[in-house]
Motif scaffolding. Sequence first.
Motif, short mmCIF file in Angstrom:
data_model
loop_
_atom_site.label_atom_id
_atom_site.label_comp_id
_atom_site.label_asym_id
_atom_site.label_seq_id
_atom_site.Cartn_x
_atom_site.Cartn_y
_atom_site.Cartn_z
N SER A 78 0.82 -1.22 0.00
CA SER A 78 0.00 0.00 0.00
C SER A 78 0.85 1.27 0.00
O SER A 78 0.32 2.36 -0.19
CB SER A 78 -0.93 -0.01 1.21
OG SER A 78 -0.16 -0.05 2.39
N ASN A 80 0.29 3.64 -2.86
CA ASN A 80 -0.98 4.34 -3.06
C ASN A 80 -0.78 5.86 -3.13
O ASN A 80 -0.16 6.45 -2.26
CB ASN A 80 -1.95 4.01 -1.93
CG ASN A 80 -2.39 2.56 -1.97
OD1 ASN A 80 -2.09 1.84 -2.93
ND2 ASN A 80 -3.08 2.11 -0.92
N ARG A 83 -3.77 2.09 -7.37
CA ARG A 83 -3.89 3.41 -6.73
C ARG A 83 -2.63 4.25 -6.90
O ARG A 83 -2.50 5.31 -6.30
CB ARG A 83 -4.28 3.24 -5.26
CG ARG A 83 -5.67 2.57 -5.15
CD ARG A 83 -6.11 2.36 -3.74
NE ARG A 83 -6.32 3.62 -3.04
CZ ARG A 83 -6.52 3.72 -1.74
NH1 ARG A 83 -6.54 2.62 -1.00
NH2 ARG A 83 -6.71 4.89 -1.16
#
Length: 210
Positions: A80, A83, A119
Amino acid sequence: MKIGVIGAGNVGGTLGRLWAARGHQVLFGSRDPGQERMQELARGAGAQAGTVAEAASFGEVVVLATPWHGTQEAIAAAGSGLNGKVLIDATNPLLPNLAGLAVGTTTSAAEEVAGWAPRARVVKAFNTIGAGYFANPTFDGQAASLFICGDETAAKEVVAGLGAALGFDVVDAGPLKNARLTEQLAMLWIDMTYLRQAGPIAFRLLRRPH
Ligand SMILES: NC(=O)c1ccc[n+]([C@@H]2O[C@H](COP(=O)([O-])OP(=O)(O)OC[C@H]3O[C@@H](n4cnc5c(N)ncnc54)[C@H](OP(=O)(O)O)[C@@H]3O)[C@@H](O)[C@H]2O)c1
């Protein structure tokens, strides 16, 4: 600017070193950040070494410069941390022995990367010329073109600035989908350089006023 590098080899190591020398903060990500090669690279550049996930979290801009076969795994390891980040995809989807491209007319490495990191703000760049020329991309008095493709203007502007700082002639080559074209251009550069021994070579877009 804080720059994370995933795949600190020829491409990632060189870009990180050059941008660190221009005052950017750089963290080189590796599957084995403790290895001597990574420690030396980081020390020499005045940068840091860490894991792939740390490089992704660290960077406002993250360079992705892994061999094609390891790219999906590298993005998974980044997690992540990617992102919202400008993700510079410098990969080429090369088949073994430089036999051609693994993907081409219906998708591109860049579009696959965008699918694996949905993302991230993916920009294709730094894939159409050898890393050995990044430090001095001038050929017979002319700057080599840096073709950048992406779907977000602001992200492309960040990458354009980083490319211009290295002396490239930056060319907005359109949406991310156009990486299908620049990855073919990379294959032509590879073919000319390694199979036809035509080097040192680079591409430049010629323009004249209307
Ligand atoms: N060489 C060029 O002149 C050039 C120019 C333009 C574009 N490209 C493209 O840029 C990409 C990188 O090329 P390169 O020549 O820089 O390769 P390289 O020198 O082999 O470096 C790639 C680095 O990626 C890391 N890596 C490998 N597998 C990984 C994985 N599964 N997860 C995370 N990291 C992984 C390795 O670092 P660790 O072992 O430390 O993890 C390795 O140092 C390729 O897609 C290539 O086609 C190359």
